[in-house]
Design an enzyme around this catalytic site. Structure first.
Site, PDB file in Angstrom:
ATOM      1  N   HIS A   1       0.836  -1.203   0.000  1.00 28.69           N
ATOM      2  CA  HIS A   1       0.000   0.000   0.000  1.00 28.69           C
ATOM      3  C   HIS A   1       0.871   1.253   0.000  1.00 28.69           C
ATOM      4  O   HIS A   1       0.696   2.151  -0.846  1.00 28.69           O
ATOM      5  CB  HIS A   1      -0.915  -0.013   1.224  1.00 28.69           C
ATOM      6  CG  HIS A   1      -1.737   1.228   1.380  1.00 28.69           C
ATOM      7  ND1 HIS A   1      -3.050   1.295   1.009  1.00 28.69           N
ATOM      8  CD2 HIS A   1      -1.419   2.472   1.852  1.00 28.69           C
ATOM      9  CE1 HIS A   1      -3.514   2.514   1.236  1.00 28.69           C
ATOM     10  NE2 HIS A   1      -2.533   3.237   1.756  1.00 28.69           N
ATOM     11  N   GLU A   2       1.808   1.324   0.931  1.00 28.57           N
ATOM     12  CA  GLU A   2       2.670   2.505   0.998  1.00 28.57           C
ATOM     13  C   GLU A   2       3.568   2.608  -0.237  1.00 28.57           C
ATOM     14  O   GLU A   2       3.838   3.712  -0.720  1.00 28.57           O
ATOM     15  CB  GLU A   2       3.510   2.473   2.281  1.00 28.57           C
ATOM     16  CG  GLU A   2       2.699   2.480   3.568  1.00 28.57           C
ATOM     17  CD  GLU A   2       1.812   3.711   3.715  1.00 28.57           C
ATOM     18  OE1 GLU A   2       2.093   4.744   3.068  1.00 28.57           O
ATOM     19  OE2 GLU A   2       0.823   3.637   4.469  1.00 28.57           O
TER      20      GLU A   2
END
Length: 346
Positions: A139-140
């Site tokens: 996600h990051e």
């Protein structure tokens, strides 16, 4: 499940949820988080995620020899056709005094030929990781890719990188999470100590268990969105804790106790202001964006190229609704999100 361990239990408290959820996932869906953990060793996960971005977007990632602030921090450069297009740091493991959340920090915007530089900060284990840590990593990393690809050939810093409307900013990262629920992707890097790839059935169990509590989690997000809106709309009431509990308990299926002061740990309340709702709306957009990959293939080179060119590369030069329309060929729809909720309800 709670009564299996406490026959006298009459209600579930908020702090029980994190304990009970893995037990239900194991008993009802066959997914054992600790069994899955054996296949997610940090160095392999990092290599798999970097390789995924190389495969999808036709870039090359190489170690960057530069000064680092900690021995376990890492640095990389991203190239396309031999041309440097971005640099990034990974600061992935906990240490005393370090920021405790996970986020991406743009250090230098890409504009006018200036190469973007970004840091990804997490507190993941330096060894075996739970699958949830892998999801957070990707996600990051999705934000990182958005910052680099959206920082190419931009004239204005304010339009460079993750510069779209706030209620779109999480969508590219939330969509990218789908790849670490995909067996064909996971089998390339998720291996145990003996080098055996993660079993296909374990990934199938993971996907079934993923749907557990989905609706309740979304209701909780709506409660937090209500908190953010009301506190910024009306100002701080005399009893902040009571107001927080009242807003959250309108939605959350596990009410907060009367002594709870949950606003003190709601860190996004300051960063997001009244717009915390953007997490759920971004998820609606993420599910919609993914429909094209689901239809055309998660590793379809044309789909990935179109996604990079039409959604990520423009940065903030176009409204997000136009970016979605350019990629999907139609306006944003809530249908994919509703379909996921329907699967969770079955």
């Amino acid at each position: 499940m709670l009564r299996q361990t406490d026959p006298q239990a009459s209600k579930i408290n908020p702090w029980d949820n994190g304990y009970l959820t893995p037990l239900v996932q194991k008993q009802s869906y066959g997914f054992d988080r600790q069994e899955a953990r054996k296949y997610f060793n940090y160095p392999k996960v990092r290599g798999g995620i970097l390789q995924l971005s190389e495969d999808l977007f036709r870039v090359d990632i190489k170690p960057w020899k530069t000064a680092l602030w900690h021995p376990k921090a890492e640095a990389y450069e991203m190239f396309e056709g031999g041309k440097l297009i971005g640099r990034f740091y990974l600061d992935m493991h906990p240490r005393p005094g370090k920021y405790e959340h996970a986020n991406v920090v743009p250090l230098r915007q890409g504009k006018g030929g200036q190469v973007p530089v970004i840091a990804l900060v997490m507190n993941a284990p330096d060894g075996l990781m739970e699958h949830g840590d892998v999801v957070t990593f990707l996600h990051e990393y999705g934000h990182l890719l958005h910052g680099i690809f959206g920082g190419q050939n931009q004239h204005w810093a304010g339009q460079s990188g993750i510069a779209t409307e706030a209620d779109f900013g999480e969508a590219p990262s939330q969509m990218l999470e789908e790849w670490v629920f995909d067996y064909d992707t996971l089998k390339r890097f998720a291996t145990n100590e003996a080098g055996q790839p993660i079993p296909q059935e374990l990934v199938a169990q993971m996907n079934r268990a993923r749907l557990f509590n989905l609706g309740m989690g979304d209701m909780r997000q709506l409660g937090l969105s209500e908190v953010a809106l009301r506190l910024y709309q009306q100002g701080a009431p005399a009893d902040l804790g009571a107001a927080y509990r009242g807003y959250v308990n309108r939605y959350d299926l596990i009410p907060l106790p009367e002594w709870s002061q949950g606003q003190n740990s709601f860190s996004h309340l300051a960063g997001y202001g009244a717009s915390y709702y953007t997490y759920r709306w971004s998820k609606v957009i993420a599910d919609d964006l993914f429909t094209r990959f689901a239809r055309e293939g998660l590793r379809n080179p044309k789909t990935a190229a179109d996604y990079r060119r039409l959604v990520l590369a423009p940065g903030g030069t176009k409204p997000a609704a136009e970016l979605v329309r350019d990629f999907l060929g139609r306006p944003i729809s809530i249908d994919a999100y509703k379909a996921e909720m329907a699967r969770a309800a079955r």
